[in-house]
Design an enzyme around this catalytic site. Structure first.
Site, short mmCIF file in Angstrom:
data_model
loop_
_atom_site.label_atom_id
_atom_site.label_comp_id
_atom_site.label_asym_id
_atom_site.label_seq_id
_atom_site.Cartn_x
_atom_site.Cartn_y
_atom_site.Cartn_z
N ILE A 44 -31.27 -22.22 10.41
CA ILE A 44 -31.30 -21.62 9.07
C ILE A 44 -29.92 -21.63 8.41
O ILE A 44 -29.81 -21.55 7.18
CB ILE A 44 -31.88 -20.18 9.16
CG1 ILE A 44 -32.49 -19.74 7.85
CG2 ILE A 44 -30.86 -19.20 9.69
CD1 ILE A 44 -33.31 -18.46 7.96
N HIS A 69 -31.77 -21.59 23.80
CA HIS A 69 -31.93 -22.68 22.84
C HIS A 69 -30.74 -23.62 22.93
O HIS A 69 -29.61 -23.20 23.16
CB HIS A 69 -32.06 -22.15 21.40
CG HIS A 69 -30.97 -21.21 20.98
ND1 HIS A 69 -30.93 -19.91 21.40
CD2 HIS A 69 -29.88 -21.40 20.21
CE1 HIS A 69 -29.86 -19.33 20.89
NE2 HIS A 69 -29.20 -20.22 20.16
P1 AMP Z 1 -26.64 -18.67 19.02
O1 AMP Z 1 -25.35 -18.12 18.52
O2 AMP Z 1 -26.44 -19.85 19.94
O3 AMP Z 1 -27.53 -17.61 19.61
O4 AMP Z 1 -27.33 -19.30 17.76
C1 AMP Z 1 -28.41 -18.72 17.07
C2 AMP Z 1 -28.72 -19.65 15.93
O5 AMP Z 1 -30.00 -19.31 15.42
C3 AMP Z 1 -27.74 -19.56 14.76
O6 AMP Z 1 -27.16 -20.84 14.52
C4 AMP Z 1 -28.61 -19.10 13.59
O7 AMP Z 1 -28.24 -19.69 12.37
C5 AMP Z 1 -29.99 -19.52 14.05
N1 AMP Z 1 -31.10 -18.75 13.49
C6 AMP Z 1 -31.23 -17.40 13.49
N2 AMP Z 1 -32.39 -17.04 12.92
C7 AMP Z 1 -33.02 -18.20 12.55
C8 AMP Z 1 -34.25 -18.50 11.91
N3 AMP Z 1 -35.10 -17.53 11.50
N4 AMP Z 1 -34.57 -19.80 11.70
C9 AMP Z 1 -33.72 -20.78 12.07
N5 AMP Z 1 -32.55 -20.56 12.69
C10 AMP Z 1 -32.19 -19.28 12.93
#
Ligand code: AMP
Length: 116
Positions: free
Chosen positions: A30, A99
């Site tokens: 996002i 992820h």
């Molecule tokens: P991390 O810091 O590795 O946990 O990364 C989490 C990632 O999830 C970040 O890059 C956010 O931008 C992404 N993210 C959070 N919520 C959403 C969402 N609803 N849809 C898509 N990406 C998301």
């Protein structure tokens, strides 16, 4: 509480899904860090690598297979891309549902800032 990614898997939250099968989903981040920024997420809600067990071995391998396929479909397989996994506080993990980030579409620079 289901993770935000489980809510995407269950279609409770919208996402730009680029791949899905019975074990993995992949969708656009996002808040993208590059022209291509896809998250590859196991449907099994594993909080972090700290919680992975031997039973997850095939699932983790499958995530990398999917990453390669998504990279080809996104047109970055030849130009290159980075697979990144933040684990825990010091890595800045925000979502505690395992992820892989697939990031590409531009020169990405050094892997981490050195020093400090
Ligand atoms: P991390 O810091 O590795 O946990 O990364 C989490 C990632 O999830 C970040 O890059 C956010 O931008 C992404 N993210 C959070 N919520 C959403 C969402 N609803 N849809 C898509 N990406 C998301």
């Amino acid at each position: 509480m289901p993770s935000v990614f489980t809510r995407i898997i269950q279609r409770e939250l919208p996402a730009a899904i680029v791949f899905e099968d019975e074990r993995v989903i992949a969708f656009k981040d996002i808040n993208p860090a590059a022209p291509v920024h896809i998250l590859i997420v196991p449907k099994k809600e594993i909080a972090s690598i700290n919680d992975v067990t031997q039973a997850d071995e095939a699932l983790l391998g499958h995530m990398f297979i999917v990453a390669g396929q998504v990279a080809r479909e996104q047109g970055v397989a030849e130009s290159g891309y980075r697979l990144l996994l933040n684990n825990g506080r010091d890595a800045g993990q925000e979502v505690f549902h395992l992820h892989l980030h697939l990031i590409g579409g531009r020169r990405l620079g050094p892997m981490v800032l050195r020093g400090g």
